[in-house]
Design an enzyme around this catalytic site. Structure first.
Site: not given
Length: 279
Positions: A131, A134, A200
């Site tokens: 995360e 990201h 991803e």
């Protein structure tokens, strides 16, 4: 550089939306599409993070309320050079996680209670690193904008089919217009899904580099995928499914092909991570 790439893609999608508005309704359509795109991008940039956190009933936590989770995030942010994001826990059993926010200073990481209960500390660290990757690549912003524009193009196509398309100042080939109204929403969705899948893979690789242990994320993904096949996140929304580390609709019977999947297959992700061990 990552921020520049993000804004370039946002601009490209916005121009695509404006062009499509012009094809449907000429200059008037372009003006309307421009105003709509500006409004949507403004809202997505400043308010989408608050909306998604509220939608999933995410509860803010600090070092006192979730010391173990806080320490993991703090350690990883120091390692990656990122500021500490806001932390949230979602009171749901399905193990999952996502990042949101418009930039480094306004970022948030949310995990479900199910994830904290299911995974080991090393696997939780790998998910958090995913995360944070990201966040580092501005994926949470571009994911929100691509989903917004894709949905807007679909609505614009429905508007064009309902009102016939074109404008009175020029004549458009009705077959070309019909083809555009059918193809553009599909093309926009494919762009959205392609961006999501690629990011991803990038976030998986970022997690492996950040932790130094690709196998932590590999084992975590297997557990998350297996559990998700038996349950659906109750508040899951298709417009935000791309944000999660595992598609929250994995447990739903998906009869269509993976063309419109927001995530690459877990097996493909595991294979990519395996390749990193030998690179």
């Amino acid at each position: 550089m990552e921020q520049l790439k993000t804004y370039a893609l946002m601009t490209g999608l916005t121009l695509l939306f404006i062009w499509f508005g012009g094809m449907i309704a000429g200059q008037t359509g372009m003006i309307i599409a421009f105003i709509a795109a500006a409004g949507m991008n403004f809202y997505a940039y400043y308010y989408s993070d608050k909306q998604v956190l509220k939608h999933y009933h995410a509860l803010p936590v600090d070092e006192n309320a979730a010391s173990g989770l806080y320490q993991i995030v703090e350690r990883l942010t120091q390692r990656s050079g990122l500021p500490m994001p806001a932390l949230y826990i979602i009171p749901e059993e399905q193990p999952n996680a996502f990042a949101t926010g418009r930039d480094y200073e306004h970022a948030a990481v949310a995990v479900t209670e199910g994830l904290l209960n299911l995974l080991t500390e090393e696997e939780v660290e790998a998910v958090i690193a995913h995360e944070l990757s990201h966040i580092k690549h501005y994926d949470m912003l571009i994911g929100t904008v691509t989903a917004t524009i894709a949905g807007a193009i679909a609505m614009l196509a429905q508007f064009g089919m309902f009102f016939g398309g074109g404008d009175r100042e020029r004549e458009n080939n009705p077959f070309v217009m019909l083809a555009l109204m059918l193809i553009m929403p599909i093309a926009a969705s494919i762009i959205q899904m392609t961006v999501s899948r690629n990011r991803e893979f990038m976030a998986d690789a970022g997690s492996a580099r950040m932790t130094g242990h690709p196998e932590w994320l590999q084992s975590g993904l297997v557990k998350l995928d297996n559990y998700a096949r038996g349950t659906i996140l109750p508040e899951a929304d298709p417009q935000t499914a791309h944000m999660f580390i595992i598609n929250p609709f994995t447990g739903k019977n998906m009869s269509l092909s993976q063309l419109f999947a927001t995530h690459p297959s877990t097996q493909a992700r595991i294979e990519r991570l395996e390749a990193l061990k030998h690179s």
